[in-house]
Design a protein around this motif. Structure first.
Motif, PDB file in Angstrom:
ATOM      1  N   THR A 106       0.820  -1.217   0.000  1.00  0.00           N
ATOM      2  CA  THR A 106       0.000   0.000   0.000  1.00  0.00           C
ATOM      3  C   THR A 106       0.854   1.268   0.000  1.00  0.00           C
ATOM      4  O   THR A 106       0.333   2.365   0.231  1.00  0.00           O
ATOM      5  CB  THR A 106      -0.940   0.017   1.217  1.00  0.00           C
ATOM      6  N   GLY A 107       2.148   1.133  -0.258  1.00  0.00           N
ATOM      7  CA  GLY A 107       3.011   2.296  -0.416  1.00  0.00           C
ATOM      8  C   GLY A 107       3.593   2.854   0.862  1.00  0.00           C
ATOM      9  O   GLY A 107       4.112   3.975   0.866  1.00  0.00           O
ATOM     10  N   LEU A 108       3.565   2.087   1.957  1.00  0.00           N
ATOM     11  CA  LEU A 108       4.103   2.573   3.234  1.00  0.00           C
ATOM     12  C   LEU A 108       5.543   2.109   3.418  1.00  0.00           C
ATOM     13  O   LEU A 108       5.909   0.982   3.050  1.00  0.00           O
ATOM     14  CB  LEU A 108       3.242   2.055   4.394  1.00  0.00           C
ATOM     15  N   GLU A 109       6.360   3.003   3.973  1.00  0.00           N
ATOM     16  CA  GLU A 109       7.753   2.669   4.256  1.00  0.00           C
ATOM     17  C   GLU A 109       7.774   1.709   5.454  1.00  0.00           C
ATOM     18  O   GLU A 109       7.533   2.113   6.587  1.00  0.00           O
ATOM     19  CB  GLU A 109       8.560   3.921   4.571  1.00  0.00           C
ATOM     20  N   THR A 110       8.065   0.443   5.192  1.00  0.00           N
ATOM     21  CA  THR A 110       7.921  -0.590   6.211  1.00  0.00           C
ATOM     22  C   THR A 110       9.164  -1.480   6.261  1.00  0.00           C
ATOM     23  O   THR A 110       9.730  -1.827   5.226  1.00  0.00           O
ATOM     24  CB  THR A 110       6.687  -1.477   5.917  1.00  0.00           C
ATOM     25  N   TYR A 111       9.568  -1.834   7.478  1.00  0.00           N
ATOM     26  CA  TYR A 111      10.742  -2.692   7.682  1.00  0.00           C
ATOM     27  C   TYR A 111      10.395  -3.812   8.664  1.00  0.00           C
ATOM     28  O   TYR A 111       9.602  -3.625   9.586  1.00  0.00           O
ATOM     29  CB  TYR A 111      11.915  -1.882   8.250  1.00  0.00           C
ATOM     30  N   PRO A 112      11.026  -4.984   8.474  1.00  0.00           N
ATOM     31  CA  PRO A 112      10.917  -6.007   9.519  1.00  0.00           C
ATOM     32  C   PRO A 112      11.662  -5.516  10.769  1.00  0.00           C
ATOM     33  O   PRO A 112      12.714  -4.876  10.665  1.00  0.00           O
ATOM     34  CB  PRO A 112      11.613  -7.228   8.908  1.00  0.00           C
ATOM     35  N   LEU A 113      11.118  -5.825  11.913  1.00  0.00           N
ATOM     36  CA  LEU A 113      11.714  -5.411  13.183  1.00  0.00           C
ATOM     37  C   LEU A 113      11.875  -6.651  14.052  1.00  0.00           C
ATOM     38  O   LEU A 113      10.898  -7.260  14.484  1.00  0.00           O
ATOM     39  CB  LEU A 113      10.820  -4.386  13.881  1.00  0.00           C
ATOM     40  N   LEU A 114      13.122  -7.048  14.288  1.00  0.00           N
ATOM     41  CA  LEU A 114      13.393  -8.176  15.177  1.00  0.00           C
ATOM     42  C   LEU A 114      13.348  -7.676  16.618  1.00  0.00           C
ATOM     43  O   LEU A 114      14.071  -6.747  16.976  1.00  0.00           O
ATOM     44  CB  LEU A 114      14.760  -8.785  14.871  1.00  0.00           C
ATOM     45  N   VAL A 115      12.499  -8.288  17.425  1.00  0.00           N
ATOM     46  CA  VAL A 115      12.309  -7.827  18.796  1.00  0.00           C
ATOM     47  C   VAL A 115      12.569  -8.959  19.777  1.00  0.00           C
ATOM     48  O   VAL A 115      12.506 -10.147  19.439  1.00  0.00           O
ATOM     49  CB  VAL A 115      10.882  -7.280  19.019  1.00  0.00           C
ATOM     50  N   PHE A 132      16.711 -12.372  19.817  1.00  0.00           N
ATOM     51  CA  PHE A 132      15.363 -11.972  19.396  1.00  0.00           C
ATOM     52  C   PHE A 132      14.470 -13.209  19.294  1.00  0.00           C
ATOM     53  O   PHE A 132      14.915 -14.272  18.873  1.00  0.00           O
ATOM     54  CB  PHE A 132      15.422 -11.260  18.042  1.00  0.00           C
ATOM     55  N   ASN A 133      13.209 -13.042  19.648  1.00  0.00           N
ATOM     56  CA  ASN A 133      12.289 -14.173  19.587  1.00  0.00           C
ATOM     57  C   ASN A 133      11.097 -13.936  18.672  1.00  0.00           C
ATOM     58  O   ASN A 133      10.260 -14.826  18.503  1.00  0.00           O
ATOM     59  CB  ASN A 133      11.770 -14.504  20.996  1.00  0.00           C
ATOM     60  N   LYS A 134      11.020 -12.744  18.074  1.00  0.00           N
ATOM     61  CA  LYS A 134       9.816 -12.438  17.310  1.00  0.00           C
ATOM     62  C   LYS A 134      10.111 -11.358  16.278  1.00  0.00           C
ATOM     63  O   LYS A 134      11.036 -10.556  16.458  1.00  0.00           O
ATOM     64  CB  LYS A 134       8.719 -11.962  18.264  1.00  0.00           C
ATOM     65  N   THR A 135       9.311 -11.316  15.220  1.00  0.00           N
ATOM     66  CA  THR A 135       9.361 -10.243  14.227  1.00  0.00           C
ATOM     67  C   THR A 135       8.085  -9.427  14.328  1.00  0.00           C
ATOM     68  O   THR A 135       6.992  -9.982  14.426  1.00  0.00           O
ATOM     69  CB  THR A 135       9.497 -10.797  12.806  1.00  0.00           C
ATOM     70  N   MET A 136       8.233  -8.096  14.320  1.00  0.00           N
ATOM     71  CA  MET A 136       7.099  -7.190  14.223  1.00  0.00           C
ATOM     72  C   MET A 136       7.322  -6.290  13.027  1.00  0.00           C
ATOM     73  O   MET A 136       8.367  -6.359  12.372  1.00  0.00           O
ATOM     74  CB  MET A 136       6.941  -6.365  15.510  1.00  0.00           C
ATOM     75  N   ALA A 137       6.348  -5.465  12.706  1.00  0.00           N
ATOM     76  CA  ALA A 137       6.470  -4.533  11.587  1.00  0.00           C
ATOM     77  C   ALA A 137       6.786  -3.145  12.110  1.00  0.00           C
ATOM     78  O   ALA A 137       6.228  -2.721  13.126  1.00  0.00           O
ATOM     79  CB  ALA A 137       5.175  -4.503  10.780  1.00  0.00           C
ATOM     80  N   CYS A 138       7.665  -2.440  11.426  1.00  0.00           N
ATOM     81  CA  CYS A 138       7.990  -1.055  11.776  1.00  0.00           C
ATOM     82  C   CYS A 138       7.647  -0.180  10.563  1.00  0.00           C
ATOM     83  O   CYS A 138       8.225  -0.340   9.493  1.00  0.00           O
ATOM     84  CB  CYS A 138       9.457  -0.908  12.142  1.00  0.00           C
ATOM     85  N   VAL A 139       6.720   0.743  10.753  1.00  0.00           N
ATOM     86  CA  VAL A 139       6.292   1.657   9.696  1.00  0.00           C
ATOM     87  C   VAL A 139       6.788   3.055  10.041  1.00  0.00           C
ATOM     88  O   VAL A 139       6.609   3.527  11.171  1.00  0.00           O
ATOM     89  CB  VAL A 139       4.760   1.659   9.552  1.00  0.00           C
ATOM     90  N   VAL A 140       7.412   3.711   9.083  1.00  0.00           N
ATOM     91  CA  VAL A 140       7.928   5.063   9.292  1.00  0.00           C
ATOM     92  C   VAL A 140       7.029   6.055   8.558  1.00  0.00           C
ATOM     93  O   VAL A 140       6.884   5.982   7.338  1.00  0.00           O
ATOM     94  CB  VAL A 140       9.382   5.192   8.802  1.00  0.00           C
ATOM     95  N   ILE A 141       6.422   6.972   9.322  1.00  0.00           N
ATOM     96  CA  ILE A 141       5.550   8.007   8.762  1.00  0.00           C
ATOM     97  C   ILE A 141       5.998   9.359   9.302  1.00  0.00           C
ATOM     98  O   ILE A 141       5.980   9.575  10.509  1.00  0.00           O
ATOM     99  CB  ILE A 141       4.070   7.769   9.128  1.00  0.00           C
TER     100      ILE A 141
END
Length: 636
Positions: free
Chosen positions: A347-356, A374-383
């Motif tokens: 959808t055109g959003l600046e998004t990166y995988p985030l290892l947490v 790290f035990n999980k991946t979350m999404a990081c969106v930069v706006i």
């Protein structure tokens, strides 16, 4: 806590001369073991591990051969539960298999009879599609029983090599671990241990390394405890290099950029990004047309959260793959959040995988490029320069809030150009409650009234989850716990569906009278968040982690009957921690037949170290005592 980071091939060992203890043979129990009545260095323990030893080696197919032997003794009746032995292993694609299982028991209190556990008492149980367990039904377990068992775990490769824990919930008298490295491979390891506890490390020829620790007290649960892993004495391993086809050693994952590049080459991680998720074309067109980037992000996040179910499996990467996850509408945390990242980018959003690393998993040391931190991946969106952290699995969290499990932790932002460790700091949102009480006291000293509570930010999320999980327990945990006999009725919760509004709770309550002769005793500590002092132990091994900042405010308007007058009115008081990290205030004012009470509690930081425990404990002790100080009424 001291962290030692060492390389197997270039380590200046502090102690090369391991005094390897001569251990009794399997199934042979010594008189000294039979005479143990309590653990000398942990007298409160219900059981004690006498020895725990293991060897990690390989066969000619380079499979991991893990052999383990454990001996423990039951000391108290509460320790009988440790006689229920369960050994978990990963069964998907025949990745692991448990074999050569043997067990013995010895009951010194029953003539010292030694019994070999029959194979009929050893059985396998399937947990789910990926995990199974070998269970051992130990006979006649009671205080004094010594239990011993051993087994071999054969795994496909060294990727199944687990960290070795010298310590656990039970105290351990002796623990050692042998690690044999495959030819042409290098492993990096790091040791987590207390400064007060010595460790023996010995490197031998042909890549064998020996680790030993002795007499370690158990680490049991403590109130507001953060990750147990951060305090347990243990050693962690990670493959750090291998010999190339043309000679020379190829090193990898020696810095965070290399860690990110390595994980992006994996089919289960980087191979799952930039996938075409077959969502409804109309939905995608509609979402892409949403102009405000935040609203577009929230729309995608809520869509994924509502349409996909988490199967309870935490994973950094995909287990089944994002396309299969979309088809089944179910998957691991890695599957669902990598799918979320795909749609956000679509959808055109600046998004990166985030290892947490969630709080319960352990802290991240930014100086050590270990992927298993790290035990999980979350999404990081930069706006507009602001980072939003999204997790479409587990408890629901609005897009504008950092998931509670990772507040004030460090994470790895996976970026092809430049990966970096970032801090997930939350200084605005907090656990915030406002309580308003309108009540009256009858001639007998009983209290009846109405309560109105607003729970905002993380308080809202916590209470909503508790309400959805168990409505009866919700009443007990948040309301009736404050006073014996307190009853709640006509409970109503508002704004359950609106994330931007506080969760409102309205109810009526009543408290039976408490008398002492001619006096009526009234406790006005109601629904404040501090019913009692949780910190009662004399010692503390772990940090106190409240998770986030907190703010609690209680205002009470109490109408007194003409038949009763205030005999004793507690004084107004204000308390502040030396560094102003916690503040508390109580104000009481009586005029005519009205009593006005105000409590305010504020936590200006969420974490206190174990060294600060005495200050926090004493502050809580005084605060709880003041809040529960009773008002004395009597007939004039």
């Amino acid at each position: 806590m001291k962290r030692l980071v060492c390389s197997l091939l270039c380590l200046a060992f502090v102690n090369l001369c391991a005094a390897q203890t001569t251990l009794p043979e399997f199934g042979v129990f010594t008189e000294a073991e039979k005479s143990i009545r309590e653990c000398p260095f942990d007298k409160e323990a219900d059981a004690v591990v006498i020895l725990d030893e293991a060897t990690a080696d390989h066969d000619d197919q380079y499979r991991l051969i893990f052999t383990r032997r454990t001996r423990l003794k039951i000391l108290k009746p509460k320790g009988n539960r440790y006689g229920d032995i369960a050994i978990r292993y990963y069964t998907k694609d025949d990745a692991e298999y448990i074999s050569d299982i043997e067990a013995y028991t010895c009951n010194p209190n029953s003539g010292g009879a030694i019994k070999k556990v029959p194979q009929s008492a050893i059985f396998r149980q399937k947990i789910n599609d990926r995990w199974s367990a070998v269970k051992i039904a130990m006979p006649e377990v009671q205080p004094g029983t010594i239990i011993e068992y051993k087994y071999i775990n054969t795994a496909k490769n060294y990727s199944f090599l687990d960290d070795w824990y010298f310590q656990g919930e039970l105290p351990v008298m002796h623990s050692h671990f042998w690690l044999s490295i495959m030819p042409n491979y290098e492993f990096t390891y790091r040791v987590y241990k207390s400064d007060q506890l010595p460790i023996t490390i010995k490197k031998e020829k042909e890549g064998r390394v020996y680790y030993e620790m002795n007499n370690i007290a158990g680490l049991r649960d403590e109130p507001y405890m953060d990750a147990e892993k951060d305090y347990l004495q243990h050693v962690e391993f990670q493959l750090s290099g291998y010999q190339g086809m043309f000679g020379g050693t190829i090193h990898y994952m020696t810095n965070w950029d290399e860690v990110a590049r390595e994980i992006m080459t994996q089919p289960s991680y980087g191979g799952q990004l930039n996938k075409n998720i077959p969502v409804e074309p109309e939905w995608l067109i509609k979402v892409k047309a949403i102009a405000p980037a935040y609203d577009r992000m929230a729309a995608v996040y809520n869509f994924v959260y509502k349409n996909l179910n988490w199967n309870g499996i935490n994973s950094r990467g995909a287990v089944d793959g994002v396309k299969e996850t979309w088809e089944k509408k179910q998957g691991s945390s890695g599957d669902i959040n990598l799918l979320l990242i795909n749609l956000l980018k679509e959808t055109g959003l600046e998004t990166y995988p985030l290892l947490v690393s969630e709080r319960g998993h352990g802290k991240v040391n930014a100086e050590l490029p270990f992927i298993d931190q790290f035990n999980k991946t979350m999404a990081c969106v930069v706006i507009d320069g602001k980072k939003y952290v999204l997790d479409a699995t587990g408890p629901y969290t609005p897009a504008f809030m950092i998931p509670f499990s990772v507040i004030n932790t460090k994470a790895l932002l996976v970026n092809k150009k430049k990966s970096s460790i970032i801090s997930l700091i939350e200084t605005e949102k907090r656990d915030r409650n406002f309580v308003n009480i309108q009540a009256w006291i009858d001639d007998n000293g009983g209290i009846s009234g109405k309560a109105y509570i607003q729970s905002k930010d993380y308080a809202r999320l916590t209470r909503m989850r508790a309400w959805q999980r168990d409505k009866d327990r919700f009443r007990d945990n948040y309301y009736t716990i404050y006073e014996t006999g307190l009853k709640v009725d006509s409970l109503e919760l508002l704004n359950l569906e609106n994330d931007s509004l506080p969760l409102e709770q309205k109810f009526n309550f009543s408290i039976p009278p408490s008398t002492s002769g001619d006096y009526k005793l009234v406790n006005l500590n109601l629904f404040s968040g501090v019913a009692k002092n949780p910190f009662i132990s004399d010692i503390r091994f772990t940090n106190i982690d409240f998770g986030c900042l907190q703010s609690h405010s209680v205002i009470e308007y109490i109408e007194l009957p003409a038949s009763l007058k205030i005999e004793t009115l507690p004084k107004n008081i204000r308390m502040i921690m030396p560094d102003t990290s916690i503040t508390f205030m109580r104000i009481m004012e009586a005029k005519d037949n009205m009593l006005q009470v105000k409590y305010e509690i504020n936590f200006m930081r969420p974490v206190f170290t174990a060294d600060e425990y005495e200050y926090v404990k004493e502050f809580y002790k005084k605060m709880a005592s003041i809040m529960n100080e009773q008002i004395v009424l009597r007939k004039p």
